[in-house]
Scaffold this active site. Structure first.
Site, mmCIF file in Angstrom:
data_model
loop_
_atom_site.group_PDB
_atom_site.id
_atom_site.type_symbol
_atom_site.label_atom_id
_atom_site.label_comp_id
_atom_site.label_asym_id
_atom_site.label_seq_id
_atom_site.Cartn_x
_atom_site.Cartn_y
_atom_site.Cartn_z
ATOM 1 N N ASP A 15 0.828 -1.216 0.000
ATOM 2 C CA ASP A 15 0.000 0.000 0.000
ATOM 3 C C ASP A 15 0.862 1.267 0.000
ATOM 4 O O ASP A 15 1.988 1.252 0.497
ATOM 5 C CB ASP A 15 -0.914 -0.025 1.238
ATOM 6 C CG ASP A 15 -2.089 0.914 1.105
ATOM 7 O OD1 ASP A 15 -2.327 1.435 -0.007
ATOM 8 O OD2 ASP A 15 -2.772 1.140 2.117
ATOM 9 N N HIS A 32 2.348 3.478 -9.042
ATOM 10 C CA HIS A 32 2.100 2.056 -9.341
ATOM 11 C C HIS A 32 3.274 1.464 -10.114
ATOM 12 O O HIS A 32 3.683 0.328 -9.876
ATOM 13 C CB HIS A 32 0.803 1.898 -10.136
ATOM 14 C CG HIS A 32 -0.423 2.296 -9.353
ATOM 15 N ND1 HIS A 32 -0.630 1.877 -8.054
ATOM 16 C CD2 HIS A 32 -1.490 3.074 -9.676
ATOM 17 C CE1 HIS A 32 -1.776 2.384 -7.616
ATOM 18 N NE2 HIS A 32 -2.318 3.116 -8.582
ATOM 19 N N LEU A 126 10.954 -20.384 -4.673
ATOM 20 C CA LEU A 126 9.963 -19.512 -4.033
ATOM 21 C C LEU A 126 8.603 -19.596 -4.743
ATOM 22 O O LEU A 126 8.537 -19.555 -5.973
ATOM 23 C CB LEU A 126 10.474 -18.056 -4.076
ATOM 24 C CG LEU A 126 9.520 -16.971 -3.559
ATOM 25 C CD1 LEU A 126 9.358 -17.054 -2.041
ATOM 26 C CD2 LEU A 126 10.020 -15.574 -3.949
#
Ligand code: IPE
Ligand code: IPE
Ligand code: MG
Length: 241
Positions: A15, A32, A126
């Site tokens: 965020d 963004h 991962l």
């Protein structure tokens, strides 16, 4: 930091992109875009730390409420990120998967998501789970819908229903729950992220905006985690024997 005290599964609400941009007098889109670079850095750091699973909240089921230009920009960013990154992630043995309701996405985006999942399906490094058009309430509701069908069809009775039945039908059923939850940008709320799965996660909040979050900030969150005593309902003394 020894590996045994590291979380297996880290879940992050990324965020603060908009505020990061505003601080620099830039359009929200620039925030963004910078956020994508932070994703790269954090994935790299998780690989180095040998974290098993990284779940990232990229777009919530409520984010459709944003101005249409911003939503469109984010959708284009997902497409281009997948187009450019999927192969690179594959080369690093990373397994990519997505959780959330895909029905509202364009054919093109759905295609890229499926392609990336197929390409990396057998990788053993991962696991990166991206939550897009995801809502914790939606996830639980979909699990309940499946269970309702099973009960209707007589495969299960209402008496048999247990928390495990719900857990096994969530989008994250194949994963252990997050050990560490991180939210950037100073907000201290869950915003309809993994509602069920966060039941016993350690919660870490930082004021840093997502585009400024990188290896160093992740290290701080991991250090916080290492210092927690996870009790799961037991007393502290019980855990010491
Ligand atoms: C997070 O940053 C990215 C998404 C929700 C897609 P925000 O866009 O929420 O940034 P702020 O909260 O407005 O600063
Ligand atoms: C949560 O952030 C969703 C993502 C980071 C994808 P928001 O910025 O949408 O959350 P609220 O609206 O501040 O709770
Ligand atoms: Mg926000």
């Amino acid at each position: 930091m020894s590996e045994s005290t590291l979380p297996r599964h880290v879940a992050i609400i990324m965020d603060g992109n908009g505020r990061w941009a505003k601080q620099r007098l830039l359009p929200r889109a620039a925030g963004h875009k910078a956020g994508v670079e932070a994703v790269r850095q954090v994935i790299k750091a998780c690989v180095e730390k040998k974290i098993e699973i990284l779940t990232l909240f990229a777009f919530s089921s409520e984010n459709w409420r944003r101005p249409v230009q911003e939503v469109n920009y984010l959708m284009d960013l997902f497409v281009s990120a997948l187009e450019h990154e999927a192969k690179k992630l594959h080369e690093q043995n990373i397994k990519l998967s997505f959780i959330g309701d895909r029905s509202r996405f364009t054919e093109k985006l759905r295609h890229y998501m499926l392609d990336a999942e197929r390409l990396t399906a057998d990788n053993t490094g991962l696991i990166v789970v991206i939550a897009v058009n995801y809502g914790g309430q939606w996830d639980i509701c979909e699990a309940m819908r499946q269970l309702a069908v099973e009960i209707e069809e007589g495969r299960l009775t209402s008496q048999q229903l247990s928390p495990q039945h719900i857990e096994d039908r969530l989008t994250t059923a194949h994963l252990p729950p997050p050990d560490l939850f991180i939210r950037t940008s100073g907000e201290q709320r869950i915003s309809n992220f993994l509602l069920w799965q966060l039941a016993y996660s350690e919660l870490y909040f930082t004021n840093v905006f997502w585009p400024d979050f990188g290896a160093e900030e992740l290290e701080k969150a991991l250090a916080f985690y290492t210092n927690r005593e996870r009790r799961f309902g037991y007393t502290s003394d019980q855990l010491k024997v």
